[in-house]
Write a protein that holds these residues in place. Structure first.
Motif, PDB file in Angstrom:
ATOM      1  N   GLN A   1      56.781  48.062  81.273  1.00 20.17           N
ATOM      2  CA  GLN A   1      55.376  47.879  81.598  1.00 20.17           C
ATOM      3  C   GLN A   1      54.552  47.748  80.332  1.00 20.17           C
ATOM      4  O   GLN A   1      54.705  48.529  79.388  1.00 20.17           O
ATOM      5  CB  GLN A   1      54.869  49.044  82.446  1.00 20.17           C
ATOM      6  CG  GLN A   1      53.452  48.857  82.949  1.00 20.17           C
ATOM      7  CD  GLN A   1      53.069  49.882  83.999  1.00 20.17           C
ATOM      8  OE1 GLN A   1      53.919  50.573  84.536  1.00 20.17           O
ATOM      9  NE2 GLN A   1      51.794  49.969  84.295  1.00 20.17           N
ATOM     10  N   LEU A   2      53.667  46.747  80.304  1.00 18.83           N
ATOM     11  CA  LEU A   2      52.790  46.532  79.163  1.00 18.83           C
ATOM     12  C   LEU A   2      51.595  47.471  79.231  1.00 18.83           C
ATOM     13  O   LEU A   2      51.026  47.702  80.306  1.00 18.83           O
ATOM     14  CB  LEU A   2      52.286  45.097  79.119  1.00 18.83           C
ATOM     15  CG  LEU A   2      53.072  44.107  78.246  1.00 18.83           C
ATOM     16  CD1 LEU A   2      54.481  43.929  78.779  1.00 18.83           C
ATOM     17  CD2 LEU A   2      52.335  42.793  78.153  1.00 18.83           C
ATOM     18  N   SER A   3      51.203  47.999  78.098  1.00 20.83           N
ATOM     19  CA  SER A   3      49.998  48.815  78.017  1.00 20.83           C
ATOM     20  C   SER A   3      48.776  47.909  78.022  1.00 20.83           C
ATOM     21  O   SER A   3      48.744  46.888  77.331  1.00 20.83           O
ATOM     22  CB  SER A   3      50.028  49.662  76.739  1.00 20.83           C
ATOM     23  OG  SER A   3      48.829  50.391  76.598  1.00 20.83           O
ATOM     24  N   GLN A   4      47.761  48.267  78.817  1.00 22.23           N
ATOM     25  CA  GLN A   4      46.561  47.456  78.925  1.00 22.23           C
ATOM     26  C   GLN A   4      45.325  48.334  78.852  1.00 22.23           C
ATOM     27  O   GLN A   4      45.321  49.455  79.360  1.00 22.23           O
ATOM     28  CB  GLN A   4      46.533  46.702  80.264  1.00 22.23           C
ATOM     29  CG  GLN A   4      47.701  45.789  80.522  1.00 22.23           C
ATOM     30  CD  GLN A   4      47.567  45.154  81.888  1.00 22.23           C
ATOM     31  OE1 GLN A   4      46.792  44.230  82.088  1.00 22.23           O
ATOM     32  NE2 GLN A   4      48.332  45.666  82.853  1.00 22.23           N
ATOM     33  N   THR A   5      44.282  47.801  78.246  1.00 24.22           N
ATOM     34  CA  THR A   5      43.009  48.518  78.229  1.00 24.22           C
ATOM     35  C   THR A   5      42.194  48.229  79.479  1.00 24.22           C
ATOM     36  O   THR A   5      41.362  49.043  79.879  1.00 24.22           O
ATOM     37  CB  THR A   5      42.189  48.112  76.991  1.00 24.22           C
ATOM     38  OG1 THR A   5      42.000  46.693  76.986  1.00 24.22           O
ATOM     39  CG2 THR A   5      42.917  48.523  75.710  1.00 24.22           C
TER      40      THR A   5
ATOM     41  N   ARG B   1      42.562  46.730  83.573  1.00 24.78           N
ATOM     42  CA  ARG B   1      43.439  46.320  84.673  1.00 24.78           C
ATOM     43  C   ARG B   1      42.592  45.797  85.823  1.00 24.78           C
ATOM     44  O   ARG B   1      41.573  46.396  86.176  1.00 24.78           O
ATOM     45  CB  ARG B   1      44.277  47.494  85.175  1.00 24.78           C
ATOM     46  CG  ARG B   1      45.303  47.991  84.186  1.00 24.78           C
ATOM     47  CD  ARG B   1      46.254  48.949  84.864  1.00 24.78           C
ATOM     48  NE  ARG B   1      47.182  49.549  83.938  1.00 24.78           N
ATOM     49  CZ  ARG B   1      48.279  50.189  84.297  1.00 24.78           C
ATOM     50  NH1 ARG B   1      48.582  50.318  85.577  1.00 24.78           N
ATOM     51  NH2 ARG B   1      49.073  50.728  83.391  1.00 24.78           N
TER      52      ARG B   1
ATOM     53  N   ASP C   1      49.187  45.992  87.240  1.00 27.13           N
ATOM     54  CA  ASP C   1      50.302  46.276  86.352  1.00 27.13           C
ATOM     55  C   ASP C   1      50.939  44.976  85.879  1.00 27.13           C
ATOM     56  O   ASP C   1      51.059  44.016  86.638  1.00 27.13           O
ATOM     57  CB  ASP C   1      51.365  47.116  87.071  1.00 27.13           C
ATOM     58  CG  ASP C   1      50.804  48.407  87.637  1.00 27.13           C
ATOM     59  OD1 ASP C   1      50.438  49.280  86.848  1.00 27.13           O
ATOM     60  OD2 ASP C   1      50.717  48.515  88.879  1.00 27.13           O
TER      61      ASP C   1
END
Length: 355
Positions: free
Chosen positions: A321-325, A327, A308
Motif C-alpha cells: 500500500q502506498l502512503s498518501q497525504t 485520499r 487506498d
C-alpha cells in the motif's frame, strides 16, 4: 391586516410559480445536452481512460471532460444527453464510446471533444424484442426464444431505465456493452447497430454484469455473486469460469501470465492459466477494490472505494500500500504518463505522482 396581505402575496407568488412550472415543458435527460459546468472536474466522475495521449473522463449528468496535459487542465466536451455516464472506452485516439444509465450509448470520432448518441433505453427494449421475435421465426423449435421474447417485453414495459455499466472495443468496429440483468450488447459496425447477446452468456440467473476487461488476448466479463465470464475461442459466446468467491466482482486486470479479478471487501483472486485455476491474494484491505490499472513497466495497481492505492511488483502475487497525504474514493484510474496516475471518483479528478 399585514398578515392577510402577506398570505395573499404568498398565494399569488405560489400561483405564479405554478404557472411557470406548468408552462415549462418537460425534457428527458436523453434529449437534454449536458450543461457546461466549471465544477465538472471537482464533481463526481466514474471512469477515465486514454485516447492516444489525451485523457477522457465521464460521470453523472452527462459530464465528459478531457485533458491534453496529463490531467493538469481539463475541458468539458459537448454531449447531447444529460444521463449519468458510467464508463468510457477508446479503440483509437479518435474513436471512443461512453455508456450510462437510461441505456445510453454515446460515440465520439474526434477524441472525446464532441459526442453523438447511438442508442438509448427508450428504443433498446423495442430492438431487443424485435430481434428475438425474428429469431423465433427463423428457429421456431428453439425453446430459448420464448423466454427471451419475454425479457424483451419486460424491457419495453420498463421504459428507459436500463443502466449500462461498461463498454469495451477491440477495434473501431467491434465492441461490447454490458449492464444490469445480463444486458449484453455487441456491435460489428462501430455502434451503428447493436445486437442483443443475452442468450450468449452463461448467466441463467440474469445477474448484473459489472465490467469488461481484455487481458492477454482474452475478454472477460465480471458480475455479481462471483460471476466471471470469458469469451470462448470461437468468439460467439461467453462461458462461466469457476472461482472460489461468491461476492460481487467489480473488474479484472492483468498481463500475460497473470489475471486478477477484484471486488467487495478487498477480495482479489489471481490466475496464471487464463482463469482455469485461482488463488486468493492478500490485500490487507476491508474496503472494496473498485478500479485497477497496468503501468508502462507492467506493474499492477489496485484502487479502493476508500482511496487506498496498492501496487504489485511481482505480477499480482502480493501488493504493497502506498502512503498518501490525501485520499479520495476511486472509481476509475488511468496512467497519463510513466509517473502520473490519474484517479477519478465522487470528488472529481486527482493526480497521484507515483515516481
Amino acid at each position: 391586516m399585514y398578515f392577510l396581505k402577506r398570505c395573499t402575496a404568498l398565494m399569488l407568488t405560489w400561483a405564479a410559480l405554478q404557472g411557470v412550472a406548468q408552462a415549462t415543458p418537460y425534457m428527458d435527460v436523453l434529449d437534454m445536452p449536458a450543461t457546461p459546468s466549471a465544477l465538472a472536474t471537482v464533481s463526481a466522475l466514474r471512469d477515465v481512460t486514454s485516447a492516444g495521449t489525451r485523457l477522457v473522463a465521464v460521470g453523472p449528468r452527462g459530464h465528459i471532460v478531457y485533458s491534453d496535459d496529463n490531467g493538469k487542465q481539463w475541458q468539458q466536451a459537448r454531449v447531447p444527453a444529460s444521463a449519468d455516464l458510467n464508463a468510457v472506452s477508446f479503440a483509437s485516439a479518435e474513436q471512443g464510446w461512453a455508456v450510462g444509465n437510461d441505456g445510453v450509448i454515446l460515440h465520439s470520432s474526434d477524441g472525446g471533444v464532441s459526442w453523438q448518441k447511438q442508442l438509448d433505453g427508450r428504443v433498446l427494449g423495442e430492438q431487443v424484442l424485435a430481434y428475438y421475435r425474428a429469431q423465433a421465426q427463423t428457429a421456431p423449435n428453439d425453446d430459448r426464444w420464448a423466454a427471451l421474447i419475454g425479457e424483451g417485453e419486460r424491457l419495453v414495459q420498463e421504459g428507459a431505465d436500463k443502466p449500462l455499466l461498461d463498454v469495451w472495443f477491440a477495434d473501431e468496429q467491434n465492441g461490447f456493452a454490458v449492464g444490469v440483468f445480463n444486458l449484453l450488447l455487441h456491435t460489428q459496425d462501430g455502434g451503428q447497430h447493436w445486437t442483443p447477446w443475452l442468450e450468449r452468456s452463461d448467466n441463467p440467473q440474469a445477474l448484473h454484469l459489472t465490467s469488461l476487461a481484455s487481458v492477454d488476448g482474452a475478454l472477460y466479463i465480471t458480475g455479481e455473486q462471483g460471476l466471471l465470464l470469458k469469451l470462448a475461442a470461437d468468439g460467439q459466446h461467453f462461458t462461466r469460469l469457476s472461482i472460489p468467491y461468491t461476492g460481487t466482482l467489480f473488474g479484472a486486470v492483468g498481463k500475460p501470465g497473470a489475471l486478477l479479478a477484484f471486488g467487495l471487501r478487498g477480495n482479489v483472486l489471481r490466475s496464471t492459466d487464463g482463469g482455469q485455476h485461482w488463488q486468493p491474494v492478500s490485500t490487507g484491505l476491508s474496503n472494496s477494490i473498485t478500479a485497477a490499472s497496468l503501468d508502462s513497466t507492467g506493474q499492477l495497481w489496485l484502487l479502493s472505494q476508500a482511496g487506498d492505492v496498492l501496487i504489485s511488483h511481482d505480477d499480482g502475487v502480493s501488493f504493497a500500500q502506498l502512503s498518501q497525504t490525501v485520499r479520495t474514493p476511486v472509481t476509475g484510474a488511468a496512467f497519463a504518463a510513466a509517473t502520473d496516475l490519474v484517479l477519478v471518483g465522487e470528488r472529481g479528478v486527482r493526480t497521484l505522482d507515483v515516481e
